[in-house]
Design a protein around this motif. Sequence first.
Motif, PDB file in Angstrom:
ATOM      1  N   LEU A  22       0.815  -1.224   0.000  1.00  0.00           N
ATOM      2  CA  LEU A  22       0.000   0.000   0.000  1.00  0.00           C
ATOM      3  C   LEU A  22       0.845   1.269   0.000  1.00  0.00           C
ATOM      4  CD1 LEU A  22      -2.923  -0.698   2.510  1.00  0.00           C
ATOM      5  CD2 LEU A  22      -3.024  -0.555   0.003  1.00  0.00           C
ATOM      6  N   GLY A  23       1.975   1.227   0.689  1.00  0.00           N
ATOM      7  CA  GLY A  23       2.858   2.402   0.734  1.00  0.00           C
ATOM      8  C   GLY A  23       3.381   2.758  -0.651  1.00  0.00           C
ATOM      9  N   HIS A  24       3.694   1.733  -1.433  1.00  0.00           N
ATOM     10  CA  HIS A  24       4.150   1.986  -2.814  1.00  0.00           C
ATOM     11  C   HIS A  24       3.013   2.544  -3.654  1.00  0.00           C
ATOM     12  CE1 HIS A  24       7.050  -1.241  -1.550  1.00  0.00           C
ATOM     13  NE2 HIS A  24       7.879  -0.331  -2.019  1.00  0.00           N
ATOM     14  N   ALA A  25       1.819   1.976  -3.471  1.00  0.00           N
ATOM     15  CA  ALA A  25       0.666   2.475  -4.234  1.00  0.00           C
ATOM     16  C   ALA A  25       0.469   3.958  -3.936  1.00  0.00           C
ATOM     17  CB  ALA A  25      -0.593   1.684  -3.866  1.00  0.00           C
ATOM     18  N   LEU A  30       0.529   9.352  -5.856  1.00  0.00           N
ATOM     19  CA  LEU A  30       0.830  10.767  -5.603  1.00  0.00           C
ATOM     20  C   LEU A  30       1.767  11.334  -6.669  1.00  0.00           C
ATOM     21  CD1 LEU A  30       1.258  10.914  -1.709  1.00  0.00           C
ATOM     22  CD2 LEU A  30      -0.576  11.926  -3.076  1.00  0.00           C
ATOM     23  N   ALA A  31       2.779  10.563  -7.038  1.00  0.00           N
ATOM     24  CA  ALA A  31       3.730  11.044  -8.058  1.00  0.00           C
ATOM     25  C   ALA A  31       3.001  11.278  -9.374  1.00  0.00           C
ATOM     26  CB  ALA A  31       4.855  10.039  -8.243  1.00  0.00           C
ATOM     27  N   SER A  32       2.119  10.360  -9.712  1.00  0.00           N
ATOM     28  CA  SER A  32       1.377  10.497 -10.958  1.00  0.00           C
ATOM     29  C   SER A  32       0.442  11.709 -10.896  1.00  0.00           C
ATOM     30  CB  SER A  32       0.608   9.199 -11.200  1.00  0.00           C
ATOM     31  OG  SER A  32      -0.401   9.394 -12.128  1.00  0.00           O
ATOM     32  N   ARG A  33      -0.198  11.907  -9.748  1.00  0.00           N
ATOM     33  CA  ARG A  33      -1.097  13.069  -9.620  1.00  0.00           C
ATOM     34  C   ARG A  33      -0.325  14.383  -9.629  1.00  0.00           C
ATOM     35  NH1 ARG A  33      -5.836  11.366  -5.322  1.00  0.00           N
ATOM     36  NH2 ARG A  33      -6.565   9.570  -6.508  1.00  0.00           N
ATOM     37  N   ARG A  34       0.876  14.379  -9.044  1.00  0.00           N
ATOM     38  CA  ARG A  34       1.683  15.609  -9.044  1.00  0.00           C
ATOM     39  C   ARG A  34       2.055  15.983 -10.482  1.00  0.00           C
ATOM     40  NH1 ARG A  34       1.652  19.288  -5.613  1.00  0.00           N
ATOM     41  NH2 ARG A  34       3.772  19.922  -6.144  1.00  0.00           N
ATOM     42  N   TRP A 245       9.257  16.978  -2.981  1.00  0.00           N
ATOM     43  CA  TRP A 245       7.913  16.876  -2.427  1.00  0.00           C
ATOM     44  C   TRP A 245       7.851  15.570  -1.652  1.00  0.00           C
ATOM     45  CZ3 TRP A 245       3.147  14.303  -2.510  1.00  0.00           C
ATOM     46  CH2 TRP A 245       2.009  15.093  -2.257  1.00  0.00           C
ATOM     47  N   HIS A 246       8.131  15.653  -0.352  1.00  0.00           N
ATOM     48  CA  HIS A 246       8.135  14.440   0.477  1.00  0.00           C
ATOM     49  C   HIS A 246       6.761  14.243   1.106  1.00  0.00           C
ATOM     50  CE1 HIS A 246      12.499  15.186   0.153  1.00  0.00           C
ATOM     51  NE2 HIS A 246      12.588  13.870   0.274  1.00  0.00           N
ATOM     52  N   HIS A 247       6.282  13.031   1.040  1.00  0.00           N
ATOM     53  CA  HIS A 247       4.951  12.748   1.588  1.00  0.00           C
ATOM     54  C   HIS A 247       5.051  11.873   2.832  1.00  0.00           C
ATOM     55  CE1 HIS A 247       5.191   8.720  -0.134  1.00  0.00           C
ATOM     56  NE2 HIS A 247       5.561   9.268  -1.279  1.00  0.00           N
ATOM     57  N   ASP A 248       3.958  11.816   3.569  1.00  0.00           N
ATOM     58  CA  ASP A 248       3.910  10.975   4.766  1.00  0.00           C
ATOM     59  C   ASP A 248       3.955   9.500   4.365  1.00  0.00           C
ATOM     60  OD1 ASP A 248       1.489  11.312   3.494  1.00  0.00           O
ATOM     61  OD2 ASP A 248       0.300  11.002   5.302  1.00  0.00           O
ATOM     62  N   LEU A 249       4.177   8.641   5.363  1.00  0.00           N
ATOM     63  CA  LEU A 249       4.314   7.212   5.092  1.00  0.00           C
ATOM     64  C   LEU A 249       3.044   6.477   5.515  1.00  0.00           C
ATOM     65  CD1 LEU A 249       7.918   6.674   6.509  1.00  0.00           C
ATOM     66  CD2 LEU A 249       7.256   7.163   4.141  1.00  0.00           C
ATOM     67  N   VAL A 250       2.725   5.435   4.764  1.00  0.00           N
ATOM     68  CA  VAL A 250       1.582   4.599   5.142  1.00  0.00           C
ATOM     69  C   VAL A 250       2.046   3.680   6.277  1.00  0.00           C
ATOM     70  CG1 VAL A 250      -0.048   2.856   4.343  1.00  0.00           C
ATOM     71  CG2 VAL A 250       0.694   4.685   2.789  1.00  0.00           C
ATOM     72  N   ARG A 251       1.266   3.621   7.343  1.00  0.00           N
ATOM     73  CA  ARG A 251       1.679   2.822   8.505  1.00  0.00           C
ATOM     74  C   ARG A 251       0.629   1.764   8.832  1.00  0.00           C
ATOM     75  NH1 ARG A 251       6.042   5.014  10.869  1.00  0.00           N
ATOM     76  NH2 ARG A 251       6.575   7.098  10.121  1.00  0.00           N
ATOM     77  N   ASP A 252       1.048   0.712   9.528  1.00  0.00           N
ATOM     78  CA  ASP A 252       0.089  -0.306   9.932  1.00  0.00           C
ATOM     79  C   ASP A 252      -0.620   0.132  11.212  1.00  0.00           C
ATOM     80  OD1 ASP A 252       1.742  -0.818  12.075  1.00  0.00           O
ATOM     81  OD2 ASP A 252       2.525  -2.707  11.291  1.00  0.00           O
ATOM     82  N   GLU A 253      -1.470  -0.744  11.752  1.00  0.00           N
ATOM     83  CA  GLU A 253      -2.277  -0.336  12.907  1.00  0.00           C
ATOM     84  C   GLU A 253      -1.413  -0.098  14.145  1.00  0.00           C
ATOM     85  OE1 GLU A 253      -2.451  -3.016  11.173  1.00  0.00           O
ATOM     86  OE2 GLU A 253      -2.481  -4.832  12.396  1.00  0.00           O
ATOM     87  N   ASP A 279     -10.894   1.000  -4.536  1.00  0.00           N
ATOM     88  CA  ASP A 279     -10.844   0.568  -3.125  1.00  0.00           C
ATOM     89  C   ASP A 279      -9.491   0.950  -2.511  1.00  0.00           C
ATOM     90  OD1 ASP A 279     -13.359  -0.562  -3.343  1.00  0.00           O
ATOM     91  OD2 ASP A 279     -12.582  -2.525  -3.915  1.00  0.00           O
ATOM     92  N   ILE A 280      -8.433   0.748  -3.283  1.00  0.00           N
ATOM     93  CA  ILE A 280      -7.083   1.067  -2.773  1.00  0.00           C
ATOM     94  C   ILE A 280      -7.011   2.577  -2.477  1.00  0.00           C
ATOM     95  CG2 ILE A 280      -4.609   1.095  -3.314  1.00  0.00           C
ATOM     96  CD1 ILE A 280      -5.625  -1.744  -3.004  1.00  0.00           C
ATOM     97  N   CYS A 281      -7.514   3.382  -3.415  1.00  0.00           N
ATOM     98  CA  CYS A 281      -7.483   4.837  -3.209  1.00  0.00           C
ATOM     99  C   CYS A 281      -8.290   5.201  -1.955  1.00  0.00           C
ATOM    100  CB  CYS A 281      -8.056   5.580  -4.423  1.00  0.00           C
ATOM    101  SG  CYS A 281      -6.911   5.573  -5.808  1.00  0.00           S
ATOM    102  N   ALA A 282      -9.411   4.505  -1.751  1.00  0.00           N
ATOM    103  CA  ALA A 282     -10.238   4.814  -0.587  1.00  0.00           C
ATOM    104  C   ALA A 282      -9.498   4.449   0.706  1.00  0.00           C
ATOM    105  CB  ALA A 282     -11.571   4.055  -0.676  1.00  0.00           C
ATOM    106  N   ILE A 283      -8.840   3.292   0.715  1.00  0.00           N
ATOM    107  CA  ILE A 283      -8.064   2.878   1.912  1.00  0.00           C
ATOM    108  C   ILE A 283      -6.991   3.910   2.206  1.00  0.00           C
ATOM    109  CG2 ILE A 283      -6.441   1.144   2.807  1.00  0.00           C
ATOM    110  CD1 ILE A 283      -7.925  -0.945   1.050  1.00  0.00           C
ATOM    111  N   LEU A 284      -6.410   4.464   1.140  1.00  0.00           N
ATOM    112  CA  LEU A 284      -5.297   5.410   1.306  1.00  0.00           C
ATOM    113  C   LEU A 284      -5.765   6.859   1.465  1.00  0.00           C
ATOM    114  CD1 LEU A 284      -2.934   3.879  -1.438  1.00  0.00           C
ATOM    115  CD2 LEU A 284      -2.631   3.768   1.051  1.00  0.00           C
ATOM    116  N   ASN A 285      -7.070   7.046   1.520  1.00  0.00           N
ATOM    117  CA  ASN A 285      -7.619   8.417   1.624  1.00  0.00           C
ATOM    118  C   ASN A 285      -7.188   9.292   0.463  1.00  0.00           C
ATOM    119  OD1 ASN A 285      -9.172   8.401   3.939  1.00  0.00           O
ATOM    120  ND2 ASN A 285      -7.304   8.475   5.223  1.00  0.00           N
TER     121      ASN A 285
END
Length: 286
Positions: A22-25, A30-34, A245-253, A279-285
């Motif tokens: 998920l972190g790679h996704a 984000l890179a593609s959207r930027r 452009w550094h972004h936050d990291l996806v973390r587990d629970e 669904d992936i985009c939704a999980i990642l907000n």
Amino acid sequence: MPPDTGSRVTRFAPSPTGPLHLGHAYAAILASRRAGAQGRFLLRIEDIDQSRCKPEWEAQIFDDLHWLGLRWPEPVMRQSARMAQYREALHKLAGLGVLYPCRCRRGDIRAALSAPQEGAKPVLGPDGLVYPGTCRGRSMDAARPDDALRLDMRHALALIGPLSFTETGPLHAGQHALDPDQMLNEVGDVVLARRGMGASYHLSVVVDDAAQGVTEVTRGVDLFDATGIHVLLQALLELSRPSYWHHDLVRDEHGRRLAKRDDARAIAHYRAQGASAQDICAILNL
Ligand code: GLU
């Protein structure tokens, strides 16, 4: 060099050493959207460490990213095909007198840092333990094929003078001046060519971002502290300087960042469960 379209060029640069999670996704989307519709989103395969990279993982990267709906120009850049360019960059740095060969193994470095005369506590920098300088001053003429090559940080900083970079990401937005004391004491003489590997991450990323005409480096904030090294190398090699452009990291629970071995969060796992890219985009907000 790609043509200067005046628009943003971003990239996603995974290493094929395991399944994308998920972190790679998150990073890739984000890179593609930027880059947006006007810009260019590039994919680069960071496979210099051939002992850890596998063609199966690379195939899976393409497949997962396509499935996420991402598109990029082909053929993609592969670091394993760029050793000549890295050698050329090292040659230039050697000509500036900022490289030296190093024979220390990890154990030697730890031993030197724990010796009583060193006094200060070992510091962990973006490149591992800050190197105590054991081999500094050794001449490149005495380099052996299995030596690593290190950057003489003090010399490099003195040669280049004041430097800064532009961060546009949400976490550290602003102009960041490199602090020479911090670079010396908390980063130190980083490795630019690894034993048996031709180039280190720091060297290859700088050479390749310039060769691909990347104008904005988007990546996880875990690499923010390495940016000073990259900006210094760009100056030494007279390469253009992208913004960051550094972004936050996806973390587990538990708040831990995801690792490649964390199969439960592999994109392939979600796909197998019947999830969609939405669904992936939704999980990642996103
Ligand atoms: N290959 C690096 C990684 O997988 C990315 C480095 C970068 O974006 O500068 O973490």
